[in-house]
Design a protein around this motif. Structure first.
Motif, PDB file in Angstrom:
ATOM      1  N   ASP A   1       0.961  -1.235  -0.323  1.00 47.63           N
ATOM      2  CA  ASP A   1      -0.066   0.144  -0.066  1.00 47.63           C
ATOM      3  C   ASP A   1       0.869   1.186  -0.020  1.00 47.63           C
ATOM      4  N   ASN A   2       1.030   2.044  -0.981  1.00 49.22           N
ATOM      5  CA  ASN A   2       1.768   3.259  -1.261  1.00 49.22           C
ATOM      6  C   ASN A   2       1.372   4.162  -0.270  1.00 49.22           C
ATOM      7  N   THR A   3       0.034   4.434   0.116  1.00 53.50           N
ATOM      8  CA  THR A   3      -0.303   5.570   0.954  1.00 53.50           C
ATOM      9  C   THR A   3       0.362   5.249   2.328  1.00 53.50           C
ATOM     10  N   PHE A   4       0.132   4.055   2.751  1.00 57.27           N
ATOM     11  CA  PHE A   4       0.514   3.582   4.104  1.00 57.27           C
ATOM     12  C   PHE A   4       2.148   3.559   4.338  1.00 57.27           C
ATOM     13  N   HIS A   5       2.904   3.447   3.281  1.00 55.28           N
ATOM     14  CA  HIS A   5       4.364   3.660   3.338  1.00 55.28           C
ATOM     15  C   HIS A   5       5.061   5.034   3.482  1.00 55.28           C
ATOM     16  N   THR A   6       4.091   5.901   2.303  1.00 52.86           N
ATOM     17  CA  THR A   6       4.229   7.270   2.194  1.00 52.86           C
ATOM     18  C   THR A   6       4.066   7.941   3.791  1.00 52.86           C
ATOM     19  N   SER A   7       2.972   7.519   4.332  1.00 47.18           N
ATOM     20  CA  SER A   7       2.740   7.870   5.519  1.00 47.18           C
ATOM     21  C   SER A   7       3.549   7.940   6.681  1.00 47.18           C
ATOM     22  N   LEU A   8       3.957   6.515   6.719  1.00 53.41           N
ATOM     23  CA  LEU A   8       4.967   6.215   7.794  1.00 53.41           C
ATOM     24  C   LEU A   8       6.343   6.957   7.757  1.00 53.41           C
ATOM     25  N   LEU A   9       6.852   6.770   6.348  1.00 56.02           N
ATOM     26  CA  LEU A   9       7.968   7.466   5.987  1.00 56.02           C
ATOM     27  C   LEU A   9       7.829   8.902   6.617  1.00 56.02           C
TER      28      LEU A   9
END
Length: 897
Positions: A443-451
């Motif tokens: 999930d791209n949004t999850f990774h972008t948010s976590l980073l």
């Protein structure tokens, strides 16, 4: 109160003299006088002779900024008014009595000046003390009078001011400014005669002189290559400075090469007697100061009264924690300075990340390999791509020479990103007993948010300003929500990861937990309600799912129950975002790939699922909304307790059913309008002026909230105009119902739990009958509002151990050893007589056998009892944080997703 004065002409002598001294234009002169007359009419006390000149000065300041016709510097204005920075800021608040005197443009200018002053004040006093540790007060007679300590101090400080103004685009970045100051110190120490210096600087400079004098370079060799070569071959001075001030050596050297040396070249500084010529740097700084029209920071050297704190004189307070005196049993420990606090927070973060890497660990690789679709390549590409984007955005905000510093901070964020991701996946594995998280990890949004969250923690740690202890909203160029723009991330998506991030990283400092909570509040109060936010799509889909036109989630019947949930970031990111309308059949995605696992066989018609992220978001918004309302209500309407449930019902109804009123607006705007509307219909005299006066005194408020409210597209006005033209027009029928014999059904009052992110400030007592307590360090001072009263960390009848500080004589350790041994004996005796099983960990307790069950660490036999207990305290603190974060979840009921 003064007697009424007759109307005066613009040409009154003293006012004219002041305008002439500040060289203001005719338009500023006329409008400033009109502003003065309006203030006079509103509050005659301002027309008293004692405040007349100050009021004129403030009016000239306000009008000049609003008209973009500033012909004077801020220091020149203060001098003409005979007023200090702090007094001016306070008087400006008094002048804005009707909330319409000071525009948001002036507010922004004042905020910038306050932040710049706070940073300069903190840095100057740090600089002054540091120079006292470097230079001899009375150097030997062989040193010429031209190289007196006063001249050195002046040279240092003005060179630093010039460098800061030339190479830094952000004026309130305390850490970068301090690192630049260390570069200036290093450069000047190497140019100073050894006879002027104290140890260990004297020996280091002597060694440089022996190996090749830094003060007599060969002609024809460029300053950049010469100085760079010198620093490469000898880093003694910079190493000492970094060690003394807990600074990262690599970061400071990076600042030296990428920013300070280019500054020296561009400034054309020429050495005179081994030191730059004062006249040269004075002229350049004067040009910079007159261009910026703000604070003349050279006046710190003279301890000028315009730059002194307003409450307590500097000499009356120590600004660093006192070292324990071996001859004294009792010491009062004051809060840390902003610089020391910032350096300590950075060191804590670096220590946390020392064991982490900027690549996925073996454990993460295992999780990646277990996925149906391996996410490793996409994760690595995403991290690399954002590295370039972050460097570019950081350089644009700070200065083009600072891209490498931005890259260093990003890499720290990447380490934290992988560390927290691994912790999250371990928790999910324990919760679900699965190892395949393919859907989440792809999930791209999850990774972008976590980073983004990880990098935000790093940026906030480094971005600590000198006014960090202030409860008001302090914005900087790099402050949240800057990170959202860098990562092109929606605030609502970022919000989903915050709580899970905090739970997954128990080593986060108290300040960082509070910062992330503040970010969450910013999102809930306004950022998530901006046009283009996915929140509005979720609300629309929720209405379609329910087949209603007026009721998004959640049901208000649950408001008076505690906010208990065990949802994780996985639940929120994988929560349905569309309402399936067609019949579906077959089997779902692999159950291990999503925490919201469905039955193995799906019936022909499936009821659309609720959005977990929307439901939880609304519950949190309601809690925040009621907390704010309750606080403001206690300030204004404590004598009318019957009105609170009515105001809350209208407030909650608006958020639930008229949520479009929140688009591009602020939660507090709806709150104040709800309060005013109910008071109006109930004939309680409460004017908007009184509401906003009380509101601006609350924590984390911004005057722009009530001075600049969206009326219609691209049109803004005050909150009273918004109430009359928008709020009242939309809710008039509903508001009038509260005056009828059949008022609307009251909304339940939300249950207000203790914040899951906060920890107790009070000292915690170690069990077993001894008198040992543990308490956190206090926040630093904020200088622009004067010094706050220092807080004693322990009763005067006790003695204190401050980790990292000199403790004094060994007798104190022996006393604590004896106390701990006695308590250990008591615990063993109680165990032998069949004591009941220990209760679950709720408060601090030491392990009995000297081994921590959480990490299995064992103590070395040569360690003292005190050392063992300190180690146990560190481990226990981590368990305490986990325990508190999970409090309230043990009895949580499963929610429909």
């Amino acid at each position: 109160m003064c007697d009424a004065f007759p109307r005066l002409e613009v040409g009154e002598a003293e006012f004219t003299v002041l305008c002439d001294a500040l060289k203001v234009s005719e338009s500023v002169r006329e409008n400033a006088w009109k502003k003065y007359e309006s203030l006079w009419a509103a509050d005659g006390a301002l027309a008293c002779n004692k405040k007349k000149k100050e009021t004129w000065g403030v009016c000239i300041f306000i009008v000049a900024i609003d008209l973009d016709e500033v012909t004077f510097t801020f220091t020149e204005l203060l001098k003409s008014m005979n007023m200090s920075v702090c007094t001016f800021f306070q008087f400006l608040k008094e002048v804005d009595v009707n909330m319409d005197t000071v525009s948001t443009k002036v507010d922004s200018t004042v905020s910038r000046l306050k932040k710049k002053y706070d940073v300069l004040f903190a840095l100057y006093h740090k600089f002054e003390r540091t120079c006292g540790l470097i230079y001899l007060e009375q150097p030997s007679s062989e040193i010429s009078a031209e190289l007196s300590s006063v001249l050195v101090l002046k040279n240092y400080w003005i060179t630093f001011l010039l460098a800061k103004g030339k190479v830094l685009q952000v004026e309130d970045d305390l850490v970068i400014s301090f690192q630049l100051l260390l570069c200036v110190l290093d450069y000047f120490i190497k140019l100073s005669p050894p006879a002027m210096l104290k140890e260990p600087y004297k020996s280091s400079v002597s060694a440089v002189t022996v190996n090749g004098s830094a003060r007599t370079p060969r002609r024809g060799q460029s300053r950049s290559s010469r100085t760079a070569k010198q620093l490469d071959t000898d880093t003694r001075i910079i190493e000492i400075l970094c060690k003394e001030h807990d600074c990262n050596l690599d970061e400071v050297k990076n600042v030296y090469f990428t920013s300070f040396i280019p500054f020296l070249n561009s400034a054309g500084i020429v050495a005179s007697n081994g030191l730059p010529e004062v006249e040269v740097i004075l002229k350049q700084y004067d040009e910079l100061y007159l261009k910026n029209k703000d604070i003349d920071a050279r006046l710190f050297l003279n301890h000028d009264e315009t730059l002194q704190p307003a409450v307590i004189a500097c000499s009356q307070l120590e600004r660093t924690p006192l070292k324990n005196n071996p001859d004294e049993e009792i010491n009062v420990i004051l809060p840390q300075t902003p610089v020391r606090a910032a350096m300590n927070n950075i060191q804590q973060l670096i220590m946390i990340l020392n064991s982490a890497t900027d690549k996925p660990s073996d454990t993460l690789i295992m999780y990646f390999n277990n996925c149906t679709v391996n996410p490793k390549d996409s994760i690595l590409k995403r991290v690399e791509s954002f590295d370039h984007i972050f460097q570019k955005k950081f350089a644009e905000a700070v200065g083009q020479g600072w891209a490498e510093i931005g890259s260093q901070r990003y890499k720290l964020g990447v380490r934290l990103y992988y560390r927290v991701m691994e912790s999250m996946l371990k928790s999910e594995e324990e919760r679900l007993s699965v190892q395949n998280f393919s859907k989440l990890l792809n999930d791209n949004t999850f990774h972008t948010s976590l980073l983004a969250c990880a990098v935000e923690v790093v940026m906030a740690t480094y971005g600590r300003s000198a006014s960090q202890s202030d409860s008001t909203n302090t914005e900087t160029d790099l402050a949240f929500p800057w990170i959202l723009n860098v990562f092109d991330l929606k605030a609502f998506d970022f919000y989903k990861v915050i709580e899970s991030f905090i739970r997954a990283e128990p080593s986060l400092t108290r300040e960082m937990i509070k910062h992330l909570e503040h970010c969450e509040h910013r999102i809930m109060e306004s950022l998530a309600w901006q046009s283009g936010s996915p929140l509005f799509d979720l609300i629309k889909q929720s209405k379609e799912r329910e087949g209603q036109t007026d009721q998004p989630e959640p049901n208000t019947s649950s408001l008076n129950t505690p906010l208990q949930h065990n949802h994780t970031a996985a639940d929120l990111y994988l929560s349905p975002v569309k309402s399936p309308k067609k019949k579906v059949s077959g089997t779902p995605l692999s159950a291990p790939s999503t925490p919201d696992a469905q039955p193995a066989v799906i019936p022909q018609t499936q009821k659309p699922q609720k959005s977990t992220s929307l439901s939880l978001f609304y519950k949190k918004v309601y809690l925040l909304a009621y907390r704010r309302l309750h606080t403001l209500f206690l300030h204004l309407l404590s004598e009318h307790p019957e009105l609170e449930p009515l105001i809350w019902t209208l407030f909650q109804h608006t958020l639930q059913n008229e949520y479009e009123l929140m688009r591009d607006r602020h939660l507090d705007q709806i709150m104040m309008c709800s309060m005013y509307g109910i008071c109006k219909v109930k004939n309680v005299d409460l004017r908007f002026k009184i509401i906003v006066s009380a509101y601006k005194e609350l924590c984390n408020t911004n005057q722009e909230t009530f001075k600049r409210v969206l009326i219609r597209e691209e049109q803004y006005d005050s909150i009273i105009v918004f109430y009359n033209l928008v709020f009242m027009q939309k809710l008039k029928t509903n508001i009038l119902q509260y005056a009828s014999s059949r008022p609307p059904t009251l909304s339940p009052i939300p249950h207000i739990p203790r914040s899951p992110y906060q920890f107790s400030n009070s000292p915690r007592r170690v069990p077993a009958g001894n008198n040992i307590y543990i308490s956190p360090l206090k926040s630093p001072y904020k200088f622009s509002d004067g010094f706050q009263s220092p807080t004693k960390m322990t009763p005067r009848s006790r003695f204190l151990v401050s980790i990292g500080e000199s403790f004094g004589t060994s007798e104190k350790f022996q006393k604590i050893n004896q106390m701990l041994c006695n308590s250990e004996s008591q615990l063993k005796r109680s165990a032998e007589v069949g004591a009941a099983a220990p209760k679950p960990l709720k408060r601090l307790r030491f392990d009995i056998e000297g081994q921590d069950e959480a990490d299995g660490s064992k103590h070395l036999p040569q360690e003292s009892k005190f050392q063992q207990k300190l180690a146990e305290m560190t481990s226990t603190r981590t368990r305490m944080q986990k325990q508190k974060l999970n409090d309230g979840n043990d009895t949580s009921a499963s929610e429909e997703k």
